[in-house]
Design a protein around this motif. Structure first.
Motif, mmCIF file in Angstrom:
data_model
loop_
_atom_site.group_PDB
_atom_site.id
_atom_site.type_symbol
_atom_site.label_atom_id
_atom_site.label_comp_id
_atom_site.label_asym_id
_atom_site.label_seq_id
_atom_site.Cartn_x
_atom_site.Cartn_y
_atom_site.Cartn_z
ATOM 1 N N ILE A 98 0.811 -1.219 0.000
ATOM 2 C CA ILE A 98 0.000 0.000 0.000
ATOM 3 C C ILE A 98 0.844 1.270 0.000
ATOM 4 C CG2 ILE A 98 -1.989 -1.136 1.040
ATOM 5 C CD1 ILE A 98 -1.280 0.328 3.682
ATOM 6 N N ALA A 99 2.152 1.145 0.218
ATOM 7 C CA ALA A 99 3.039 2.308 0.197
ATOM 8 C C ALA A 99 3.372 2.746 -1.226
ATOM 9 C CB ALA A 99 4.313 2.013 0.969
ATOM 10 N N SER A 100 2.855 2.053 -2.204
ATOM 11 C CA SER A 100 3.155 2.320 -3.612
ATOM 12 C C SER A 100 2.663 3.698 -4.059
ATOM 13 C CB SER A 100 2.471 1.236 -4.462
ATOM 14 O OG SER A 100 2.525 1.572 -5.818
ATOM 15 N N GLU A 101 3.396 4.282 -5.016
ATOM 16 C CA GLU A 101 2.940 5.531 -5.638
ATOM 17 C C GLU A 101 1.765 5.279 -6.578
ATOM 18 O OE1 GLU A 101 5.772 8.181 -7.361
ATOM 19 O OE2 GLU A 101 7.151 7.959 -5.683
ATOM 20 N N THR A 102 1.667 4.049 -7.065
ATOM 21 C CA THR A 102 0.516 3.656 -7.873
ATOM 22 C C THR A 102 -0.641 3.376 -6.921
ATOM 23 O OG1 THR A 102 1.966 2.625 -9.505
ATOM 24 C CG2 THR A 102 -0.343 1.931 -9.514
ATOM 25 N N PRO A 103 -1.851 3.892 -7.213
ATOM 26 C CA PRO A 103 -2.982 3.589 -6.342
ATOM 27 C C PRO A 103 -3.184 2.075 -6.191
ATOM 28 C CG PRO A 103 -3.568 5.308 -7.903
ATOM 29 C CD PRO A 103 -2.223 4.768 -8.324
ATOM 30 N N VAL A 104 -3.486 1.661 -4.968
ATOM 31 C CA VAL A 104 -3.721 0.253 -4.651
ATOM 32 C C VAL A 104 -5.143 0.127 -4.106
ATOM 33 C CG1 VAL A 104 -2.996 -1.730 -3.270
ATOM 34 C CG2 VAL A 104 -1.279 -0.101 -4.112
ATOM 35 N N LEU A 105 -5.976 -0.612 -4.830
ATOM 36 C CA LEU A 105 -7.342 -0.864 -4.386
ATOM 37 C C LEU A 105 -7.365 -2.214 -3.689
ATOM 38 C CD1 LEU A 105 -10.329 0.073 -4.426
ATOM 39 C CD2 LEU A 105 -10.601 -1.340 -6.472
ATOM 40 N N VAL A 106 -7.703 -2.204 -2.405
ATOM 41 C CA VAL A 106 -7.758 -3.437 -1.627
ATOM 42 C C VAL A 106 -9.221 -3.850 -1.496
ATOM 43 C CG1 VAL A 106 -7.161 -4.557 0.545
ATOM 44 C CG2 VAL A 106 -5.677 -2.757 -0.377
ATOM 45 N N ASP A 107 -9.502 -5.062 -1.948
ATOM 46 C CA ASP A 107 -10.846 -5.629 -1.872
ATOM 47 C C ASP A 107 -10.877 -6.625 -0.723
ATOM 48 O OD1 ASP A 107 -13.380 -6.739 -2.357
ATOM 49 O OD2 ASP A 107 -12.621 -8.061 -3.931
ATOM 50 N N PHE A 108 -11.501 -6.235 0.389
ATOM 51 C CA PHE A 108 -11.697 -7.159 1.511
ATOM 52 C C PHE A 108 -12.960 -7.953 1.205
ATOM 53 C CE2 PHE A 108 -9.032 -3.933 3.458
ATOM 54 C CZ PHE A 108 -8.182 -4.671 4.262
ATOM 55 N N TYR A 109 -12.823 -9.267 1.096
ATOM 56 C CA TYR A 109 -13.934 -10.117 0.667
ATOM 57 C C TYR A 109 -13.978 -11.400 1.496
ATOM 58 C CZ TYR A 109 -10.819 -13.549 -1.372
ATOM 59 O OH TYR A 109 -9.881 -14.532 -1.534
ATOM 60 N N ALA A 110 -15.021 -12.196 1.253
ATOM 61 C CA ALA A 110 -15.128 -13.533 1.842
ATOM 62 C C ALA A 110 -15.692 -14.462 0.773
ATOM 63 C CB ALA A 110 -16.021 -13.511 3.073
ATOM 64 N N ASP A 111 -15.242 -15.713 0.788
ATOM 65 C CA ASP A 111 -15.705 -16.692 -0.201
ATOM 66 C C ASP A 111 -17.205 -16.933 -0.133
ATOM 67 O OD1 ASP A 111 -13.188 -17.095 -1.328
ATOM 68 O OD2 ASP A 111 -12.690 -18.706 0.065
#
Length: 99
Positions: free
Chosen positions: A9-22
């Motif tokens: 997440i420290a990246s200069e490129t945006p990072v989209l984190v998808d918190f999900y469940a099966d």
């Protein structure tokens, strides 16, 4: 993923984190939308999927109370956060605003 997550997440490129469940129906509906977002934006975004059942400490740290929850980071900063299956244009707009 724990130590690695902070680096991702420290990246200069945006990072989209998808918190999900099966077991989550809306999460399954969101998956093809995220593929479309990635196809449209390419290298302008990194999309990371986090299974909340396997990564409970991480989900707790970011106060994920429901799934799916998407959080957008850039340079380690939380820029945007939404829960639920959203339309592609809303996700793309958030990512474009962060670039």
């Amino acid at each position: 993923m724990k130590g690695n997550f902070e680096k991702v997440i420290a990246s200069e490129t945006p990072v989209l984190v998808d918190f999900y469940a099966d077991w989550c129906g809306p999460c399954k509906m969101l998956a093809p939308t995220l593929k479309q977002v990635k196809a449209e934006l390419g290298d302008a975004v990194r999309i990371v999927k986090i299974d909340v059942d396997r990564n409970q400490p991480l989900a707790g740290k970011y106060q994920v109370r429901g799934v799916p929850t998407m959080i957008l980071f850039k340079n380690g900063k939380l820029l945007w956060r939404k829960s639920g299956a959203l339309p592609k244009h809303e996700i793309v707009d958030a990512i474009n605003a962060a670039r």
